[in-house]
Design an enzyme around this catalytic site. Structure first.
Site, PDB file in Angstrom:
ATOM      1  N   HIS A 247       0.858  -1.186   0.000  1.00 48.33           N
ATOM      2  CA  HIS A 247       0.000   0.000   0.000  1.00 48.33           C
ATOM      3  C   HIS A 247       0.888   1.227   0.000  1.00 48.33           C
ATOM      4  CE1 HIS A 247      -2.992   2.989   1.061  1.00 48.33           C
ATOM      5  NE2 HIS A 247      -3.923   2.092   0.826  1.00 48.33           N
ATOM      6  N   ARG A 263      -6.386   9.885  -1.383  1.00 49.42           N
ATOM      7  CA  ARG A 263      -6.004  10.178  -2.763  1.00 49.42           C
ATOM      8  C   ARG A 263      -7.238  10.208  -3.642  1.00 49.42           C
ATOM      9  NH1 ARG A 263      -2.938   6.067  -4.694  1.00 49.42           N
ATOM     10  NH2 ARG A 263      -3.603   4.813  -2.916  1.00 49.42           N
ATOM     11  N   GLU A 384      -9.716 -13.166   2.559  1.00 52.49           N
ATOM     12  CA  GLU A 384      -8.324 -12.899   2.203  1.00 52.49           C
ATOM     13  C   GLU A 384      -7.464 -14.153   2.342  1.00 52.49           C
ATOM     14  OE1 GLU A 384      -6.777  -9.347   3.924  1.00 52.49           O
ATOM     15  OE2 GLU A 384      -4.753  -9.706   3.184  1.00 52.49           O
TER      16      GLU A 384
HETATM   17  C1  LIG Z   1      -5.552  -1.198   7.053  1.00 57.93           C
HETATM   18  C2  LIG Z   1      -6.366  -1.919   6.046  1.00 57.93           C
HETATM   19  C3  LIG Z   1      -7.348  -1.261   5.333  1.00 57.93           C
HETATM   20  C4  LIG Z   1      -8.115  -1.932   4.403  1.00 57.93           C
HETATM   21  N1  LIG Z   1      -9.045  -1.229   3.702  1.00 57.93           N
HETATM   22  C5  LIG Z   1      -9.791  -1.870   2.789  1.00 57.93           C
HETATM   23  C6  LIG Z   1     -10.771  -1.163   2.047  1.00 57.93           C
HETATM   24  O1  LIG Z   1     -10.945   0.036   2.207  1.00 57.93           O
HETATM   25  N2  LIG Z   1     -11.509  -1.833   1.151  1.00 57.93           N
HETATM   26  C7  LIG Z   1     -11.350  -3.172   0.963  1.00 57.93           C
HETATM   27  O2  LIG Z   1     -12.070  -3.724   0.161  1.00 57.93           O
HETATM   28  N3  LIG Z   1     -10.440  -3.856   1.651  1.00 57.93           N
HETATM   29  C8  LIG Z   1      -9.645  -3.247   2.549  1.00 57.93           C
HETATM   30  N4  LIG Z   1      -8.704  -3.953   3.253  1.00 57.93           N
HETATM   31  C9  LIG Z   1      -8.618  -5.387   3.106  1.00 57.93           C
HETATM   32  C10 LIG Z   1      -9.728  -6.077   3.879  1.00 57.93           C
HETATM   33  O3  LIG Z   1      -9.924  -5.429   5.105  1.00 57.93           O
HETATM   34  C11 LIG Z   1      -9.394  -7.519   4.199  1.00 57.93           C
HETATM   35  O4  LIG Z   1      -8.961  -8.157   3.082  1.00 57.93           O
HETATM   36  C12 LIG Z   1     -10.623  -8.255   4.684  1.00 57.93           C
HETATM   37  O5  LIG Z   1     -11.207  -7.560   5.734  1.00 57.93           O
HETATM   38  C13 LIG Z   1     -10.286  -9.636   5.131  1.00 57.93           C
HETATM   39  O6  LIG Z   1     -11.411 -10.205   5.761  1.00 57.93           O
HETATM   40  P1  LIG Z   1     -11.398 -11.691   6.210  1.00 57.93           P
HETATM   41  O7  LIG Z   1     -12.736 -11.981   6.734  1.00 57.93           O
HETATM   42  O8  LIG Z   1     -10.890 -12.526   5.123  1.00 57.93           O
HETATM   43  O9  LIG Z   1     -10.310 -11.776   7.369  1.00 57.93           O
HETATM   44  P2  LIG Z   1     -10.176 -11.016   8.765  1.00 57.93           P
HETATM   45  O10 LIG Z   1     -11.156  -9.952   8.931  1.00 57.93           O
HETATM   46  O11 LIG Z   1      -8.739 -10.685   8.912  1.00 57.93           O
HETATM   47  O12 LIG Z   1     -10.560 -12.104   9.812  1.00 57.93           O
HETATM   48  C14 LIG Z   1      -9.709 -13.169  10.141  1.00 57.93           C
HETATM   49  C15 LIG Z   1     -10.362 -13.951  11.240  1.00 57.93           C
HETATM   50  O13 LIG Z   1      -9.681 -15.163  11.418  1.00 57.93           O
HETATM   51  C16 LIG Z   1      -9.392 -15.363  12.769  1.00 57.93           C
HETATM   52  N5  LIG Z   1      -8.221 -16.201  12.840  1.00 57.93           N
HETATM   53  C17 LIG Z   1      -7.008 -15.960  12.321  1.00 57.93           C
HETATM   54  N6  LIG Z   1      -6.195 -16.971  12.581  1.00 57.93           N
HETATM   55  C18 LIG Z   1      -6.910 -17.881  13.278  1.00 57.93           C
HETATM   56  C19 LIG Z   1      -6.617 -19.161  13.830  1.00 57.93           C
HETATM   57  N7  LIG Z   1      -5.430 -19.702  13.749  1.00 57.93           N
HETATM   58  N8  LIG Z   1      -7.607 -19.801  14.489  1.00 57.93           N
HETATM   59  C20 LIG Z   1      -8.826 -19.270  14.608  1.00 57.93           C
HETATM   60  N9  LIG Z   1      -9.147 -18.078  14.086  1.00 57.93           N
HETATM   61  C21 LIG Z   1      -8.194 -17.399  13.437  1.00 57.93           C
HETATM   62  C22 LIG Z   1      -9.228 -13.993  13.311  1.00 57.93           C
HETATM   63  O14 LIG Z   1      -9.436 -13.973  14.694  1.00 57.93           O
HETATM   64  C23 LIG Z   1     -10.315 -13.255  12.582  1.00 57.93           C
HETATM   65  O15 LIG Z   1     -11.556 -13.438  13.204  1.00 57.93           O
HETATM   66  C24 LIG Z   1      -7.907  -3.299   4.178  1.00 57.93           C
HETATM   67  C25 LIG Z   1      -6.930  -3.963   4.890  1.00 57.93           C
HETATM   68  C26 LIG Z   1      -6.123  -3.274   5.782  1.00 57.93           C
HETATM   69  C27 LIG Z   1      -4.995  -3.971   6.435  1.00 57.93           C
END
Ligand SMILES: Cc1cc2nc3c(=O)[nH]c(=O)nc-3n(C[C@H](O)[C@H](O)[C@H](O)COP(=O)(O)OP(=O)(O)OC[C@H]3O[C@@H](n4cnc5c(N)ncnc54)[C@H](O)[C@@H]3O)c2cc1C
Ligand code: HEM
Ligand code: SF4
Ligand code: SF4
Ligand code: FES
Lengths: 609, 220, 247
Positions: A247, A263, A384
């Site tokens: 980023h 931006r 992700e």
């Molecule tokens: C700072 C930042 C800003 C962002 N802004 C944007 C945006 O504006 N627009 C956009 O589209 N995307 C954005 N993204 C990307 C987006 O936020 C993520 O890709 C998305 O939220 C991922 O969601 P998820 O449900 O896959 O994982 P997460 O929300 O990361 O959830 C992971 C889950 O898995 C659990 N977990 C992890 N390991 C284990 C384990 N070993 N055992 C049990 N549980 C576990 C965690 O506790 C958590 O509950 C951003 C990312 C960042 C870092």
């Protein structure tokens, strides 16, 4: 596994169909990293004036271009078509999306002010903002807390449906017999005790693996657990591990991200002389070119000596002063807060120090388009953590939140189909073996007389990845990186605990259990990057600057067949079965292309199914 | 199963809402009375302790039976207020410890204000009752009788304690009632607090002046 | 700069039979732009690897890291050591169940809070995938968002004298704020009486003493004072109305 947006969306889909489900999460669900996303979520509603005429077709095209033709086009199609419904469904569940306000408005683009007029007949519909790499304004948002409201609203449905969430539980291994996955072995982070969770379908939705890198915008628990656990089976591959996005605007020194919205709304990047430079490198898209492009030019600009020197290394400036106090205090409030809270700076009058940092992992547990992981029945992945593969080699801003919801919905429904489709046998011997293996891992650490320090090893790994498997990559660095990582991997077997007692959820023990898996994943990234002798999306090789569709229009699949090995086994597959949109120019990030010679890929084909 | 398809039949318990109103209304009524009372007593200062104005007023209230009816009424209101507000007081030792140690470590003005209010409440309950009992059982009210009491050593001490206790309780009470019910908003909180402090100080000052007048100038 | 910070940190590991609650002292050199996030991680990595605390986003967004910092609850990740005296006392938040050292179980508390206030949109409508979304005024959407910003950090509960006296029952400002969030949302079809059932009692809004510890510590600066007053009025008057409507 995982109670972020993706995990919870899948759980909701299963619960609505009457299945019992349970989410595991390291942190309380609402603290999952999804809450940190500020910018927004893409869906082609086409409500606002600047999004007029948008359609899933255009969203699809933007996504494929963004991925540098590395994505699965069937998946991208499915995704673009479902996204608007998903956004409306979230609105139905309670998201206070920002709405179209009729009348004249202003917006900034590349530091200049423009006027737009919103017609009254669209007033009150869900509006959108501009985000890098899209043809239309398509990013739906709630001020600066999109991820927060999405996650809270999703969790409100989880609470409504009575879905159980076990927080502070860390999954450590999959239970499988080589064919089907039947649950996980996990460790309770309150008591330190091991637990077995049996399930007919297991989902990996553990988020990204940014914290492998020294500098990352990710939350501190994004270690890549899910990918590491899958890799551990020797059967499930990681797709495109080398596809890591950076980023452009992490603040210095803590790498907290300031949103793309800065931006998008017209913030500009400036160098040591407070001159802009993106308008020179990318005359058309300027600051709004896609992330990899902006990050790369920033690094390039710093390397030419134009960076601002500082105690934490050179950085650049982000300038949003011209947006005015009112705009900053309402639309970009979180940015203002971050600057004040963490930097002691006022973005209304001062510049913000920024530099690129690791941000998103496009790679992950490879699944088919139903979300079913390769290699094991009953195992699924979404969000992700997965390589569904919507993003190919570069994810567009706002597409990942959309992915969590859309994939969650689709994969959730597919899991329901899977559950209805057959029975599962649970074998106690298999469970027993899985538990024993985890217990051995724990005993190996607690009983070790080794002298290695887990925190130092982790830092060493972060340095290698950041410095040698970062934004610009080349053969010499990558070779060296692989060797260093192998050495770290060897040393990780000699870790000794320094804790005086390991009762309860000892944090050092947790780190020790995790590290080997993290290093294996790091090796997949480095090895994958080394072998890929081309530049595509976020993967930029200085020694192979061209995109090579002839030889590299394929997806890496990294397996870790045996614990004792020091390298992953790499395999490759075609990124897509259909080529609705044949490889071409992205229109930004000027790059030479070596064309594909496969007639099946080069000519457009109608969408199947 | 969707949980919201099983919303139970709602039968709210209204008593809590009522008690809440009763508490604030009795509190405010008592405040209104206290301020009136303070001004009436202060009439002793008008003729520099001569007591003519005060006696006149006292006679008027008694002649119109307002003292005989109002006095017990006020006592009743006070009793109601006490009963209702006492729900909020920490009566168990565990609770008292909890709020005390919380206040000590959490350096926070408004929390202390409440502790002061709760503390003064206990004192007012005792001293206020004694005062009312004495005054209402020895009607009619005259400047001379009051002065006589105040010039006695014990009673002076008694009033020197009661006065600031009441004013603190009242000042804080009004401020807190305003905050709780939204008359005082986030934006106006600082200014209101400052105003309340001044008001309470002014009331204490008036009270002290009256006491001084009774003590030194009025003939018993 | 150049100060040596002295930390007094509460230590207790419930899982370790040999552990008794006590305070441990640590010394650490202060560095530029140091936050408690940086400091605590250094302590764990360099001095005592058993030290337990929680961080997640390290950006003041996720609400994981609230603790008592020199007596006041706040997010450790956004607390700069520069703004603190050289001696820093860290305690876990009260009210919540202690897991170990500075780590408390906010997850269970907030889940049960959300269940108690039924914190979701209640509606009889069904989602129609083909239909355009229900329209909403942007100002209203922003108003809802303003109240939806709570990060469930628990500071308001740790700062609340009432919660100190009634630790297992009192709902806390976060719950009140959550309820007002649904009250202003026209998509939620609940009536006053249904809300009253949830908060119209001593554990709820009528138990609140108006101490404003919550208002003064909420790291997200939510308009708690005004929301609490609004809720008290709404809940109070909703019952008065019954008197006149004779129901
Ligand atoms: C700072 C930042 C800003 C962002 N802004 C944007 C945006 O504006 N627009 C956009 O589209 N995307 C954005 N993204 C990307 C987006 O936020 C993520 O890709 C998305 O939220 C991922 O969601 P998820 O449900 O896959 O994982 P997460 O929300 O990361 O959830 C992971 C889950 O898995 C659990 N977990 C992890 N390991 C284990 C384990 N070993 N055992 C049990 N549980 C576990 C965690 O506790 C958590 O509950 C951003 C990312 C960042 C870092
Ligand atoms: C009999 C002795 C009294 C006792 C035991 C008492 C007790 C209390 C208590 C405990 C409170 C706090 C309630 C809360 O925090 O919610 C309170 C509030 C208040 N009291 Fe008293 N009080 C007494 C007499 C008085 C008198 C004489 C006055 C006025 C002159 C008064 C005016 C108020 C006011 C205005 C409030 C604020 C109302 C509210 O918060 O709802 N009280 N009282
Ligand atoms: S105002 Fe109410 S909720 Fe807030 S701290 Fe005081 S008693 Fe607690
Ligand atoms: S209201 Fe404020 S202090 Fe309370 S939990 Fe929410 S964010 Fe934290
Ligand atoms: S770590 Fe997320 S709020 Fe502090």
């Amino acid at each position: 596994m995982g109670a972020g947006l993706a995990g919870e969306r899948v759980a909701v889909a299963a619960a609505v169909s009457g299945f019992d489900c349970l989410c595991l999460s390291i942190v309380p669900p609402r603290r999952s990293h999804s809450s940190a996303a500020q910018g927004g979520m893409q869906a082609s509603l086409g409500n606002c004036a600047m999004g007029r005429g948008d359609s899933p077709d255009i969203h699809f095209a933007d996504t494929v271009k963004g991925s540098d033709w590395g994505c699965d086009q069937e998946v991208a199609r499915l995704f673009a078509r479902t996204a608007p419904v998903a956004v409306r469904e979230m609105a139905f569940w309670g998201i206070p999306w920002n709405r179209v306000v009729a009348g004249k408005g202003f917006y900034y683009k590349a530091g200049k002010k423009y006027e737009k007029i919103e017609p009254a007949e669209r007033a009150g519909t869900i509006t959108a903002r501009d985000f890098g790499g899209t043809a239309k304004w398509r990013t739906c948002y709630t001020s600066d807390g999109t991820g927060h409201t999405l996650l809270y609203t999703m969790d409100s449905q989880v609470v409504r449906l009575g879905i159980e969430v076990h927080d502070r539980v860390e999954a450590l291994a999959l239970i499988h017999d080589g064919e089907s996955c039947t649950g996980v072995v996990a460790r309770c982070l309150k008591t330190g005790k091991l637990r077995v969770y049996l399930a007919r379908a297991t989902l990996i939705a553990t988020g990204g693996y940014g914290k492998l890198y020294r500098e990352s915008t990710n939350a501190v628990i994004n270690w890549g657990d899910g990918a590491a656990i899958a890799l551990d089976t020797g059967l499930v591959p990681i797709g495109n591990p080398e596809a890591v996005q950076f980023h452009p605007t992490g603040i210095v020194p803590t790498n907290i991200l300031v949103t793309e919205g800065c931006r998008g709304d017209g913030g500009t990047l400036k160098d040591v002389d407070e001159n802009r430079f993106m308008n020179i490198y990318e005359p058309e898209k300027q600051e709004l070119a896609s992330r990899d492009v902006v990050s790369r030019w920033m690094t390039h600009h710093i390397r030419t000596g134009k960076g601002v020197p500082g105690a934490y290394g050179a950085h650049l400036w982000l300038d949003i002063r011209h947006l005015g106090a009112e705009h900053i205090k309402t639309k970009l409030r979180e940015v203002e807060e971050i600057c004040k809270e963490f930097l002691d700076r006022d973005p209304v009058t001062q510049l913000i120090p920024v530099r690129p940092a690791q941000h998103y992992s496009m790679g992950g547990v490879r699944t088919d388009r139903d979300g079913a992981a390769y290699g094991l029945k009953g195992l699924f992945a979404a969000g992700e953590a997965a390589c569904w593969d919507l993003h190919g080699f570069n994810r567009l801003g706002g597409n990942s939140l959309a992915e969590t919801i859309v994939a969650g919905k689709i994969v959730g429904e597919k899991i329901v189909e899977f559950l209805r489709g057959g029975e599962t046998d649970f074998k106690t011997s298999v469970v027993h073996r899985a538990v024993e293996k985890v217990r051995e891992r724990i005993d190996a650490v607690t009983g070790s007389s080794g002298k290695e320090n887990v925190y130092l090893l982790r830092a060493a790994m972060g340095d290698v990845l950041m410095d040698q498997v970062g934004i610009f990559r080349n053969e010499a660095d990558l070779r060296d990186a692989v060797e260093k990582l192998q050495a770290i991997y060897e040393r990780s077997k000699k870790i000794g605990l320094r804790s005086s007692s390991v009762h309860g959820a000892n944090p050092e023990l947790s780190a020790c259990l995790r590290l080997p898996g993290m290093v294996r994943l790091a090796l997949c990234i480095a090895r994958g990057a080394l072998m890929r002798t081309e530049s595509r999306g976020a993967h930029a090789r200085e020694d192979y600057p061209e995109r090579n569709d002839r030889d590299w229009l394929k997806r890496t699949l990294a397996y870790w067949k045996d614990d004792r090995e020091l390298l992953p086994v790499l395999d490759y597959e075609l990124p897509s079965r259909v080529w609705e949109m044949p490889p071409g120019e992205r229109g930004y990030g000027s790059i030479k292309i070596i064309a594909s010679e496969d007639p099946g890929i080069c000519s457009p084909r109608p969408e199947t199914n | 199963m969707l949980a919201d398809e099983t919303i139970p039949q709602i039968r709210p318990v209204r008593a809590e809402a009522w008690l809440e109103f009763v508490q604030v209304l009795t509190g405010v009524a008592l405040v209104a009375f206290m301020w009136m009372h303070m001004l009436l007593v202060a009439s002793i200062n008008v003729d520099l302790g001569g007591g003519r104005v005060l006696n006149l007023i006292a006679r008027f209230f008694e002649a119109s039976d307002m003292t005989q009816i109002g006095g017990p009424l006020i006592a009743a209101v006070m009793l109601v207020h006490f009963v209702v507000a006492a729900r909020k007081l920490p009566l168990r030792v565990r609770e008292q410890r909890a709020i005390w140690s919380h206040s000590l470590s959490f350096h926070h003005t408004d929390t202390w204000l409440w502790v002061v209010q709760a503390g003064t409440a206990f004192i007012i309950l005792i001293l206020g009752s004694i005062h009312m009992w004495t005054v209402l059982t020895t009607l009619p009210i005259t400047a001379a009788k009051s002065a006589g009491r105040i010039q006695g050593r014990w009673w002076l001490g008694f009033y020197l304690v009661l006065l600031p206790m009441v004013e603190l309780h009242v000042g804080i009470g009004v401020y807190r009632a305003g905050v709780k019910w939204g008359l005082i908003k986030r934006a106006s909180r600082k200014a209101s607090a400052r105003f309340e402090t001044k008001l309470a100080l002014a009331m204490i000052a008036i009270g002290l002046v009256s006491l001084f007048t009774f003590l030194v100038l009025t003939k018993a | 700069m150049g100060r040596t910070l002295k930390f007094n940190i509460f230590r207790f590991n419930a899982e370790d039979p040999a552990s008794v609650p006590h305070m441990d002292g640590f010394r650490l050199e202060e560095t530029e732009a140091m936050t408690l996030f940086i400091a605590l991680n250094r302590l764990r990595e360099q001095q005592d690897p058993t030290l337990m605390f929680d961080f997640m986003c390290r950006a003041g967004i996720c609400g994981s890291c609230a603790m008592m910092i020199n007596g006041r609850p706040d997010l450790a990740c956004h607390t700069k050591t520069k703004d603190l005296p050289a001696e820093i006392t860290l305690l876990p938040m009260p009210v919540f169940k202690l897991i170990g050292d500075l780590s408390v179980d906010t997850g269970t508390w907030f889940r049960s809070m959300n269940e108690k206030v039924r914190s979701w949109i209640h509606t009889d409508n069904r989602f129609e995938p083909g239909e355009e979304e229900e329209r909403m005024d942007n100002a209203l959407a922003e108003n809802i968002y303003e109240l939806d910003r709570c990060i469930e950090c628990g500071c308001c509960v740790a700062a609340c004298g009432k919660a100190a006296m009634m630790p297992d029952k009192f709902m806390g400002a976060t719950a009140f704020c959550r309820i007002t969030r649904f009250m202003v949302d026209p998509r939620d079809e609940r009536k006053s009486d249904e809300y009253f059932e949830v908060v119209g009692n001593e554990e709820g809004i009528f138990g609140c003493l108006g101490l404003l510890g919550c208002e003064d510590t909420c790291p997200k600066n939510l308009p708690l004072q005004d929301q609490l007053a609004m809720l008290r009025r709404k809940m109070g008057f909703s019952q008065i109305r019954h008197l006149f409507s004779g129901k």
